[in-house]
Design a protein around this motif. Structure first.
Motif, PDB file in Angstrom:
ATOM      1  N   ASP A  69       6.480   1.749   0.784  1.00 36.12           N
ATOM      2  CA  ASP A  69       5.800   0.465   0.658  1.00 36.12           C
ATOM      3  C   ASP A  69       4.283   0.646   0.581  1.00 36.12           C
ATOM      4  N   THR A  70       3.672   0.011  -0.395  1.00 33.84           N
ATOM      5  CA  THR A  70       2.206   0.019  -0.413  1.00 33.84           C
ATOM      6  C   THR A  70       1.641  -1.386  -0.233  1.00 33.84           C
ATOM      7  N   TYR A  71       2.511  -2.376  -0.342  1.00 32.93           N
ATOM      8  CA  TYR A  71       2.006  -3.751  -0.272  1.00 32.93           C
ATOM      9  C   TYR A  71       1.574  -4.106   1.147  1.00 32.93           C
ATOM     10  N   TYR A  72       2.537  -4.052   2.093  1.00 31.83           N
ATOM     11  CA  TYR A  72       2.200  -4.423   3.463  1.00 31.83           C
ATOM     12  C   TYR A  72       1.284  -3.394   4.107  1.00 31.83           C
ATOM     13  N   SER A  73       1.509  -2.103   3.766  1.00 33.93           N
ATOM     14  CA  SER A  73       0.682  -1.089   4.421  1.00 33.93           C
ATOM     15  C   SER A  73      -0.772  -1.212   3.990  1.00 33.93           C
ATOM     16  N   SER A  74      -1.021  -1.671   2.773  1.00 34.58           N
ATOM     17  CA  SER A  74      -2.430  -1.836   2.406  1.00 34.58           C
ATOM     18  C   SER A  74      -2.976  -3.177   2.884  1.00 34.58           C
ATOM     19  N   LEU A  75      -2.111  -4.180   2.925  1.00 33.86           N
ATOM     20  CA  LEU A  75      -2.584  -5.508   3.329  1.00 33.86           C
ATOM     21  C   LEU A  75      -2.844  -5.575   4.834  1.00 33.86           C
ATOM     22  N   LEU A  76      -1.902  -5.051   5.615  1.00 30.09           N
ATOM     23  CA  LEU A  76      -1.972  -5.247   7.062  1.00 30.09           C
ATOM     24  C   LEU A  76      -2.488  -4.033   7.817  1.00 30.09           C
ATOM     25  N   ASN A  77      -2.217  -2.843   7.286  1.00 27.59           N
ATOM     26  CA  ASN A  77      -2.591  -1.648   8.027  1.00 27.59           C
ATOM     27  C   ASN A  77      -3.802  -0.975   7.396  1.00 27.59           C
ATOM     28  N   GLY A  78      -3.657  -0.560   6.158  1.00 22.31           N
ATOM     29  CA  GLY A  78      -4.792   0.008   5.454  1.00 22.31           C
ATOM     30  C   GLY A  78      -5.153   1.422   5.870  1.00 22.31           C
TER      31      GLY A  78
END
Lengths: 315, 355
Positions: free
Chosen positions: B266-275
């Motif tokens: 996953d790159t969507y949530y990991s970039s949106l929420l975690n980064g």
């Protein structure tokens, strides 16, 4: 939440858990099992959904670490639909992509699943191989480098199929048909990589069909085609519905649309609006999201409404 | 006396019993119907294998191309005479991809696997609980709530990006946290907590699909076993964990594997929420954008590399990114090899039909 309150009100009348009858206990535990999901649904799904709608009606600004919106009379929608040059075109393109993609995806997935199902040597191996598309579809193993032009590589396709295309095109069949066919065949890699999950769903759907049905059909002298139409197709029709919903949702979510001379993911375009400039773009982005969402829901709702008429339920 | 193989013994036995198809054909002992049936079956078999092998080829090719490109020596890259196997094997691109300037592989891998395992655990737990509730523990309104499950499958994440971001930027539950924190919610961005909360509350990546899938699996189980458990005095939790979970372990394994796979890539949530750029999938995505400079940076750290590798060469870029991609998906493939047999069987047995 309403349900919770109801139970909370009812509890004092019963006083103890033990005096509840089984149906009530079942309902209570049903809610308890659902609690984590309900929490998520309300706080991370419904609330953002409502918020998105509210943002789309507002002009937004960030003050003191909080987003504050003021109602601005559908300005955002007017902007998105009439001023923004790309949006309408992209939406139409995403929609057309879906219409051309999804039926073929479902067909290929069902076809592969039927071939994978059954008794033959090496089926363990083949079933394992057809899970790879799920990995490929996540986009980790496939890439295109924007900076480089690997023209040498792309022209040297692994198999040169031009002769076959020529054969089909010059065969006298109407060109509209052949062009459709050749685009599908050329895009077979794209289609197979996007239908990994659908293959898995169909395979489990096929496995759930009782073998005795096939035995009966054989005894009664059905041909293979009749068996397929009268048994396989009705029995997997609920799965077809699920796959249809899933495929359409995925197709919308990952739609590649043309942006200038290159292509961009539609959702990435919407997200890019957030960073496009001033805080009024938050509102534009929200309006775009909401129009997009409504279109998705409408299309999926209509298609499912039609398809579910033909779905056969065993029980 | 020579030992016959199993196959030969079988053949001999068949011939002696006179039931081999070819023997029967030769001796004219077959009816026309049988011959027709056998020929049809043979044609079907050839058809099946032809299609499966060619489509399997289509599917395996990209993975194999990654392996081949990643393992070719830099000097042999531009030579197009060898398509399938590297002309000259070298580990240079894999080593480079592992180096701290590109992926910092081992520490990133540990970080990504750690997060992924936690997310997968919570996601499977929350979705299977919800699925059991939807399948068996019906209450008034559960039909309507199940419609919401379908809604979560259908609504694209992208439609709520900003609102979800804002929800975690200023995390608050009915103003309770705000009371203790001067009217502000908590900022949960920048660490995995937000992702874990999403997964545990059944709103993670494709949770809706898992709930649907598991609900069908529960409905396929015989209800009488659960009824017997209730009659014998087992509570609902106990019934769920000791009877339902083991009997649908195949479906749960399927969901676990899918959940692991999707959380890991996953790159969507990991970039949106975690980064956090230590997350492998995110790191890989970032590398694609600036592969050229990363190659040059990484090459500077090693004498042997700098002479062979030039970041502006498209072939080198392609090989480096292939090596990175290979390293990212390698854990998935290894894991899949272990669970493959049970996974496919489980997926095939979990009844999704007959809604």
């Amino acid at each position: 939440m309403k349900k919770d309150k109801k139970n909370a009100v009812k509890k004092p009348f019963h006083f103890s858990y033990k005096s509840m009858d089984f149906a009530k206990k079942t309902a209570l535990w049903g809610i308890i099992f659902l609690l984590p999901w309900l929490f998520g649904l309300i706080f991370f799904f419904l609330r953002p959904l409502v918020n998105t709608f509210w943002y789309s009606l507002c002009s937004m600004s960030l003050t003191d670490g909080k987003f504050v919106g003021v109602f601005n009379n559908f300005e955002n929608y007017k902007y998105v639909l009439t001023v923004d040059v790309n949006y309408n075109q992209m939406l139409a393109e995403a929609f057309l992509n879906m219409v051309s993609e999804v039926p073929f995806q479902i067909f290929v997935a069902l076809f592969i699943a039927i071939l994978l199902n059954g008794e033959y040597k090496g089926r363990g191996f083949f079933r394992a191989v057809f899970v790879i598309p799920i990995i490929l579809a996540t986009g980790v193993a496939t890439f295109n480098l924007s900076e480089t032009s690997l023209a040498a590589q792309s022209s040297e396709a692994i198999m040169n199929m031009d002769w076959l295309t020529d054969l089909v095109v010059n065969s006298g069949i109407p060109t509209e048909l052949t062009s459709l066919l050749t685009t599908y065949v050329n895009d077979i890699f794209g289609v197979v990589t996007t239908c990994g999950v659908q293959i898995l769903l169909f395979l489990s759907g096929l496995q759930a069909i009782s073998p005795s049905l096939y035995e009966v059909a054989q005894m009664e002298g059905c041909t293979a085609f009749e068996t397929f139409c009268k048994i396989t197709l009705p029995m997997v029709s609920p799965t077809i519905l699920v796959c249809l919903v899933y495929s359409m949702a995925e197709s919308f979510a990952q739609a590649q649309v043309s942006y200038g001379s290159s292509t961009i993911e539609f959702s990435a375009y919407i997200r890019s609006m957030l960073y496009a400039g001033g805080s009024q773009y938050y509102g534009y982005s929200a309006a775009m999201s909401f129009i997009y969402l409504i279109c998705c829901l409408a299309v999926i709702g209509i298609v499912c409404g039609i398809v579910s008429k033909g779905v056969f339920y065993y029980d | 006396m020579t030992k016959l193989s199993r196959k030969e013994r079988m053949q001999k036995a068949e011939e002696m019993a006179g039931i081999s198809f070819w023997v029967d054909l030769r001796k004219g002992r077959l009816s026309r119907y049988t011959i027709q049936k056998r020929v049809k079956a043979a044609i079907m078999m050839i058809f099946r294998y032809a299609i499966l092998i060619s489509l399997g080829f289509v599917v395996i090719t990209p993975i194999w191309t990654l392996v081949k490109d990643a393992l070719t020596a830099p000097s042999a890259l531009s030579n197009r005479s060898s398509i399938w196997i590297p002309q000259q094997v070298s580990r240079i691109f894999v080593d480079m991809a592992m180096s701290p300037h590109m992926m910092d592989y081992w520490s990133s891998l540990a970080y990504s696997l750690g997060i992924t395992v936690v997310l997968t655990f919570f996601q499977v737990l929350s979705t299977s609980l919800a699925a059991y509730s939807f399948a068996r523990l019906k209450f008034r309104g559960s039909g309507l709530l199940f419609f919401c499950v379908i809604l979560t499958i259908v609504v694209p994440n992208a439609a709520m990006t900003f609102a979800q971001y804002a929800a975690f930027r200023n995390f608050d539950i009915l103003g309770i946290i705000g009371l203790f924190n001067h009217g502000h919610g908590l900022n949960l961005l920048g660490n995995p907590v937000a992702q874990v909360i999403l997964a545990a509350s059944g709103m993670g990546i494709k949770s809706g699909l898992y709930i649907y899938f598991l609900r069908q699996a529960v409905r396929g189980l015989p209800i009488s076993v659960e009824e017997a458990a209730h009659v014998d005095g087992a509570g609902f939790l106990r019934t769920f964990f000791t009877i339902v979970v083991p009997s649908m372990s195949g479906s749960i394994l399927t969901v676990t594997v899918l959940s692991f796979l999707w959380n890991y890539t996953d790159t969507y949530y990991s970039s949106l929420l975690n980064g956090n750029t230590h997350f492998l999938a995110l790191q890989y995505k970032n590398l694609q954008g600036n592969i050229r400079w990363s190659i040059d940076d990484a090459a500077k750290t090693n004498e042997a590399w700098v002479s062979q590798v030039n970041g502006s060469n498209p072939f080198i870029q392609n090989a480096s990114i292939s090596a990175c991609a290979l390293l990212v998906i390698l854990p998935l493939i290894i894991m899949y090899c272990f669970v493959q047999k049970r996974f496919v069987q489980g997926a095939a047995r979990s009844g999704l039909g007959g809604d």
